[in-house]
Design a protein around this motif. Structure first.
Motif: not given
Length: 208
Positions: A4-10, A147-149
């Protein structure tokens, strides 16, 4: 193994005081992408989006209010896609993303890999930002800070790490994060081993 590769913008860098505004997940086994998930996230009432975040990401308060989901709805989306006991979670600068996952959604994966940690340990004299790490393996690419990029860039970096170091060597990096002089850890997962590179060691002189 499901990755599970994940990323937040905050809204900022502190998971306890700042808020997530966008999340992306990419679930894969390297051979196939099983699921892509991306969602904007509504801000709590009274919380403002700093102008520099809008400049960085292109996201506006209007975007979040009109197209975003509530935190609880996003949490249920996440839980429907993942297994915190079995899945391997991957992020670039994972202490940051795991911090937002924990403080705002109460989710604490058992296993994670930080691609920034891998890059720091294997290329210690290089800049380990996502943009610069990606460029070392694939050439220059503009980073959108969406985030998706960022997730897609992180996955490609992870693939290169597997190719360069091998699957068995990659086991070493599971649940490891580095503390470096230029960047404090904003969150330390309960199951993490912190490799502290802020301290300097000197050999003791042997007694004659």
């Amino acid at each position: 193994m499901k990755i599970v590769v994940f990323d937040f913008e905050t809204t900022g860098l502190n998971p306890q005081n700042d808020y997530p505004i966008e999340l992306a997940l990419l679930i894969t086994d390297f051979k196939d992408t099983h699921k892509e998930y991306s969602s904007k996230i509504k801000l709590p009432r009274g919380v403002k989006l700093p102008p520099f975040i809008t400049n960085l990401t292109g996201l506006t308060e209007e975007d979040l209010q009109q197209k975003g989901k509530d935190l609880e709805e996003v949490k249920q989306d996440i839980l429907s896609l993942i297994d915190i006991e079995k899945d391997l979670f991957v992020a670039h600068n994972a202490n940051f993303d795991l911090g937002f996952l924990y403080h705002h959604f109460g989710i604490a994966p058992k296993r994670f890999v930080c691609t920034r940690t891998i890059e720091f340990l294997t290329n210690p004299h290089e800049n380990c930002s996502l943009k610069n790490t990606y460029a070392r393996y694939y050439g220059e690419k503009e980073q959108t800070h969406r985030a998706l990029d960022d997730v897609k860039m992180t996955l490609e970096v992870l693939k290169s790490h597997f190719e360069h170091h091998g699957e068995y060597a990659m086991v070493f990096f599971v649940n490891k994060i580095v503390q470096t002089p230029e960047r404090n850890l904003v969150f330390v997962p309960e199951n993490a081993t912190v490799l502290d590179f802020t301290k300097k060691f000197a050999l003791k002189e042997e007694k004659q």
